[in-house]
Design a protein around this motif. Structure first.
Motif, PDB file in Angstrom:
ATOM      1  N   PRO A 198       1.191  -0.747   0.590  1.00 26.68           N
ATOM      2  CA  PRO A 198      -0.135  -0.367   0.218  1.00 26.68           C
ATOM      3  C   PRO A 198       0.779   1.165  -0.001  1.00 26.68           C
ATOM      4  N   HIS A 199      -0.046   2.959  -0.250  1.00 24.56           N
ATOM      5  CA  HIS A 199       1.105   3.466  -0.261  1.00 24.56           C
ATOM      6  C   HIS A 199      -0.038   4.523   0.965  1.00 24.56           C
ATOM      7  N   VAL A 200       0.798   5.173   1.030  1.00 24.53           N
ATOM      8  CA  VAL A 200       0.364   5.985   2.386  1.00 24.53           C
ATOM      9  C   VAL A 200       0.229   7.557   1.915  1.00 24.53           C
ATOM     10  N   ILE A 201      -0.274   8.489   2.833  1.00 27.89           N
ATOM     11  CA  ILE A 201      -0.720   9.975   2.447  1.00 27.89           C
ATOM     12  C   ILE A 201      -0.381  10.321   4.190  1.00 27.89           C
ATOM     13  N   GLU A 202       0.670  10.630   4.957  1.00 32.63           N
ATOM     14  CA  GLU A 202       1.377  11.092   6.374  1.00 32.63           C
ATOM     15  C   GLU A 202       0.605  12.511   6.369  1.00 32.63           C
ATOM     16  N   PRO A 203      -0.003  13.136   6.820  1.00 36.41           N
ATOM     17  CA  PRO A 203      -0.249  14.053   7.820  1.00 36.41           C
ATOM     18  C   PRO A 203       0.134  13.909   9.095  1.00 36.41           C
ATOM     19  N   ALA A 204       2.073  14.948   9.010  1.00 37.77           N
ATOM     20  CA  ALA A 204       2.003  14.675  10.820  1.00 37.77           C
ATOM     21  C   ALA A 204       2.038  16.349  11.005  1.00 37.77           C
ATOM     22  N   VAL A 205       2.150  16.811  13.112  1.00 39.54           N
ATOM     23  CA  VAL A 205       1.963  17.512  12.882  1.00 39.54           C
ATOM     24  C   VAL A 205       2.493  17.482  14.636  1.00 39.54           C
ATOM     25  N   GLY A 206       2.978  19.038  15.492  1.00 37.66           N
ATOM     26  CA  GLY A 206       3.921  18.832  16.132  1.00 37.66           C
ATOM     27  C   GLY A 206       2.839  19.412  17.504  1.00 37.66           C
ATOM     28  N   VAL A 207       2.467  19.010  18.444  1.00 36.91           N
ATOM     29  CA  VAL A 207       1.138  19.490  19.657  1.00 36.91           C
ATOM     30  C   VAL A 207       1.518  20.989  20.576  1.00 36.91           C
ATOM     31  N   ASP A 208       3.029  20.593  20.874  1.00 36.28           N
ATOM     32  CA  ASP A 208       4.063  22.408  20.756  1.00 36.28           C
ATOM     33  C   ASP A 208       3.703  22.983  20.125  1.00 36.28           C
ATOM     34  N   ARG A 209       3.831  22.626  18.623  1.00 33.75           N
ATOM     35  CA  ARG A 209       3.855  23.779  18.020  1.00 33.75           C
ATOM     36  C   ARG A 209       2.175  24.445  17.533  1.00 33.75           C
ATOM     37  N   ILE A 210       1.428  23.000  17.635  1.00 32.41           N
ATOM     38  CA  ILE A 210      -0.462  23.624  17.784  1.00 32.41           C
ATOM     39  C   ILE A 210      -0.208  24.521  19.043  1.00 32.41           C
ATOM     40  N   LEU A 211       0.019  23.961  20.147  1.00 27.59           N
ATOM     41  CA  LEU A 211       0.466  24.736  21.132  1.00 27.59           C
ATOM     42  C   LEU A 211       0.556  26.308  21.339  1.00 27.59           C
ATOM     43  N   LEU A 212       1.687  26.440  20.534  1.00 25.75           N
ATOM     44  CA  LEU A 212       2.444  27.822  20.851  1.00 25.75           C
ATOM     45  C   LEU A 212       1.434  28.311  19.625  1.00 25.75           C
ATOM     46  N   ALA A 213       0.974  28.077  18.228  1.00 30.90           N
ATOM     47  CA  ALA A 213       0.456  28.245  17.697  1.00 30.90           C
ATOM     48  C   ALA A 213      -1.747  29.346  18.381  1.00 30.90           C
ATOM     49  N   VAL A 214      -1.863  28.520  19.261  1.00 27.26           N
ATOM     50  CA  VAL A 214      -2.896  28.843  20.256  1.00 27.26           C
ATOM     51  C   VAL A 214      -2.776  29.639  21.359  1.00 27.26           C
ATOM     52  N   LEU A 215      -1.832  30.042  21.141  1.00 22.65           N
ATOM     53  CA  LEU A 215      -1.579  30.871  22.659  1.00 22.65           C
ATOM     54  C   LEU A 215      -1.330  32.409  21.399  1.00 22.65           C
ATOM     55  N   CYS A 216      -0.096  32.423  20.216  1.00 21.12           N
ATOM     56  CA  CYS A 216      -0.352  32.952  19.490  1.00 21.12           C
ATOM     57  C   CYS A 216      -0.976  33.619  19.250  1.00 21.12           C
ATOM     58  N   ALA A 217      -2.493  33.321  18.953  1.00 22.40           N
ATOM     59  CA  ALA A 217      -3.199  33.674  17.846  1.00 22.40           C
ATOM     60  C   ALA A 217      -4.124  34.518  18.950  1.00 22.40           C
ATOM     61  N   GLY A 218      -3.898  33.716  19.853  1.00 26.13           N
ATOM     62  CA  GLY A 218      -5.278  33.793  20.795  1.00 26.13           C
ATOM     63  C   GLY A 218      -4.586  35.209  22.085  1.00 26.13           C
ATOM     64  N   TYR A 219      -3.942  35.245  21.790  1.00 30.63           N
ATOM     65  CA  TYR A 219      -3.513  36.926  22.861  1.00 30.63           C
ATOM     66  C   TYR A 219      -3.186  37.807  22.216  1.00 30.63           C
ATOM     67  N   ALA A 220      -4.277  38.727  22.865  1.00 29.35           N
ATOM     68  CA  ALA A 220      -3.934  40.285  22.595  1.00 29.35           C
ATOM     69  C   ALA A 220      -4.797  40.428  23.755  1.00 29.35           C
ATOM     70  N   VAL A 221      -3.488  42.360  23.762  1.00 31.35           N
ATOM     71  CA  VAL A 221      -3.862  43.044  25.026  1.00 31.35           C
ATOM     72  C   VAL A 221      -4.756  44.281  24.316  1.00 31.35           C
ATOM     73  N   GLU A 222      -5.843  43.879  25.220  1.00 31.82           N
ATOM     74  CA  GLU A 222      -6.286  45.373  24.434  1.00 31.82           C
ATOM     75  C   GLU A 222      -6.851  46.701  25.862  1.00 31.82           C
ATOM     76  N   ASP A 223      -7.397  47.539  25.120  1.00 35.25           N
ATOM     77  CA  ASP A 223      -7.599  48.527  25.591  1.00 35.25           C
ATOM     78  C   ASP A 223      -9.273  48.811  26.322  1.00 35.25           C
ATOM     79  N   VAL A 224      -8.700  48.728  27.779  1.00 32.10           N
ATOM     80  CA  VAL A 224     -11.038  49.137  28.164  1.00 32.10           C
ATOM     81  C   VAL A 224     -10.725  50.431  29.338  1.00 32.10           C
ATOM     82  N   THR A 225     -12.273  50.974  28.825  1.00 37.70           N
ATOM     83  CA  THR A 225     -12.315  52.533  28.931  1.00 37.70           C
ATOM     84  C   THR A 225     -13.600  51.918  30.081  1.00 37.70           C
TER      85      THR A 225
END
Length: 530
Positions: A386-413
């Motif tokens: 058989p042939h193979v298709i391989e999706p490979a991802v790093g948990v730590d890279r996803i975790l860093l991505a969600v940290l970076c994407a989710g991080y925000a500093v807002e101005d609140v009045t």
RNA sequence: GCGGCUAUAGUUUAAUGGUAAAACCUCUGCCUUCCAAGCAGGUGUCGUCGGUUCGAUUCCGACUAGCCGCUCCA
């Protein structure tokens, strides 16, 4: 909703927040830390587990065609010989101490140069063509030349020799000794080989090899026969156990084997926080298809699946892109590789690689082990790999991505018009470490705290929740914002004095508040946390 | 592995050749009826090791770690 943090400092701010709130600590910090290793604190451990669980549920449990696996981290050393890691992981490198350039030793060629001279010595050297009459070749090389890998290394080296002869006014014919690359240089030759950058000898270092596999020894004896490796990827486990899964689980093509687990690479330069570390966690899946199947279509379907999954845990489409590896750079067995890229603060970087690997791995293991890795096609009555298709991802890279994407500093009045900063991590409820915080409006009113503790205990059976009665209510809201908790419920006087048993539900992203009943709260969580 | 910059409380930062300060965070108590309120307390071996010096957190060196740039990323 502006992002107040400077882009240049945003990583620093995220690293600082990660430490301060207990997401990520440097490993072994009290001993000065250890480069390329990290610890996940209480919130980080929850976040990481949620990412793993989401992936496992969506990839394995909610599909009929994929099964799970947990193979051992240390495998038979022959696995890594067959996979090509023992040979392919070694990249000897040579540095030029003057120019600070670095070369791959197998791409840096050199040759000794012999000069024709009067026949005073004891005959010629080497296997060269006969010298012109009356001359003999010098006994030892007069100098060395070097060149980087090109289409015609020999011509480049000859040109370098001519140039050197002209510069140093060395008369006579010359010939090159054998052309070799730096991996074949003798220690005494290193000093004599010129750096391609400077043209002068003496600045090159000996080739140093950086095999990225961590070595260890199995058993009591520490010798060549006991050498083993910490796996540099989890994928080989799926290939090595391919027949076991086929023979024991009634899977039929097309089907996949998925695994989550730690992998280890002795990276030369760990960089960018947890993005490239030496111990990391992979989520890999090998999707086996018939050798005649439309692999390109299957490949594309998996790329789309991965993109959708990333969006489902809250990564914005605007930060995702694709990179298709150019054909000429692919390994010979690869039919195509597409990386899903993520826009990190430090650049657009590889997040998820989806590779069409043909049947290379199974074939390698069949050859190396002598055990065929074939299936039988009932239609054609032929065996095939058989042939193979391989999706490979790093948990730590996803975790860093969600940290970076989710991080925000807002101005609140506030009501008085004062502008304050609010730091918030906008995690998807699917992966948020804490789903909901239960807060009694006041700490010193037992009616409030009792009701809050009861609700907390009930929620705790199914969800990761926190109870917090410390300080003012606003402070507790902000504290949960920094932990990325999507909702807070506040038990207030209306809860205990008005009919209906309602709470204040406060949403992280909008800071909006509304009344909600206990059953509505459970419905809300049930809908968003899966 | 190379070069440059850096290392003071959990975090962000001061000051200083004579053993250190502030804010925030956190913890305890009081108070507090919805967005980081207030009051009173608690929590520090200046990254590690060595050198110079009567004395080093401060100057020097090595190591470790971090950032940036190379290099690497099968």
């Amino acid at each position: 909703m502006s992002n107040a943090a400077e882009p240049a400092n945003i990583m620093e701010a995220i690293v600082s927040l990660a430490k301060r709130r207990g997401f990520i600590y440097p490993s072994s910090e009290i001993y000065g830390g250890l480069n390329g290793f990290f610890d996940y604190g209480p919130l980080g451990a929850e976040l990481k587990k949620n990412i793993r669980d989401c992936w496992w549920n969506d990839m394995v449990r909610r599909r009929d065609d994929i099964v799970g696996l947990e193979s051992s981290i240390i495998m038979h050393p022959k696995v890594w010989e067959a996979s090509g890691h023992v040979a392919g992981f070694t990249d000897p490198l040579v540095d030029c101490k003057v120019s600070k350039q670095r070369y791959r030793a197998d791409q840096l060629f050199f040759a000794p140069v012999y000069i024709a001279q009067f026949a005073l010595g004891r005959g010629s050297v080497g296997e060269a063509s006969p010298p012109p009459s009356g001359f003999t070749w010098s006994n030892s090389p007069i100098f060395y030349v070097s060149a980087l890998e090109t289409e015609n290394v020999e011509e480049t080296l000859k040109e370098a020799a001519r140039e050197h002869k002209r510069k140093k006014s060395i008369p006579g014919e010359f010939r090159l000794g054998g052309i070799r690359d730096m991996t074949e240089a003798k220690p005494e030759e290193i000093e004599l080989i010129p750096s391609p950058a400077t043209g002068e000898p003496g600045s090159l270092t000996e080739p140093r090899s950086f095999n990225m596999m961590f070595q260890t020894n199995v058993g009591a004896m520490t010798d060549a026969s006991s050498v083993a490796y910490l796996r540099p990827e989890t994928a080989q486990g799926m290939f090595v156990d391919f027949k076991n899964v086929v023979d024991t689980t009634r899977v039929k093509l097309p089907f996949g084997i998925a695994q989550i687990g730690k992998s280890f690479r002795n990276e030369i330069t760990p960089r960018n926080f947890i993005f490239r570390s030496r111990e990391f966690e992979q989520m890999e899946m090998e999707y086996f298809i018939h050798e005649d199947a439309d692999w390109a279509r299957c490949h594309e379907e998996w790329i789309a699946w991965c993109e959708n999954w990333l969006k489902s845990i809250g990564l914005p489409a605007s930060h995702l892109s694709r990179y298709t590896h150019p054909k000429e750079k692919l390994a010979f067995y690869s039919k195509g590789t597409v990386d899903i890229m993520f826009k990190y603060p430090f650049g657009v970087q590889e997040l998820w690689g989806i590779a069409a690997r043909g049947n290379y791995d199974l074939t390698q293991h069949a050859t190396a082990s002598g055990k065929p890795q074939e299936l039988f096609d009932e239609t054609s009555k032929k065996k095939f790999v058989p042939h193979v298709i391989e999706p490979a991802v790093g948990v730590d890279r996803i975790l860093l991505a969600v940290l970076c994407a989710g991080y925000a500093v807002e101005d609140v009045t506030d009501e008085k018009g004062n502008v304050e900063k609010r730091t918030v991590l906008r995690f998807s409820p699917r992966i948020a470490p804490v789903k909901v915080a239960v807060l009694p409006l006041l700490k010193n009113k037992e009616q409030l705290t009792n009701r809050a503790k009861a609700l907390h205990a009930k929620l705790q059976k199914r969800y990761a929740v926190q109870y917090d009665d410390g300080g003012a209510i606003g402070k507790r809201y902000r504290r949960q914002d920094e932990a990325g908790t999507p909702w807070c419920v506040t038990i207030d006087f209306e809860t205990i004095e008005q009919p209906g048993d309602t709470f204040t539900l406060r949403e992280r992203d909008t800071m909006a508040q509304r009344r909600i009943t206990e059953s509505e709260l459970f419905s809300l969580l049930d809908e968003h946390v899966y």
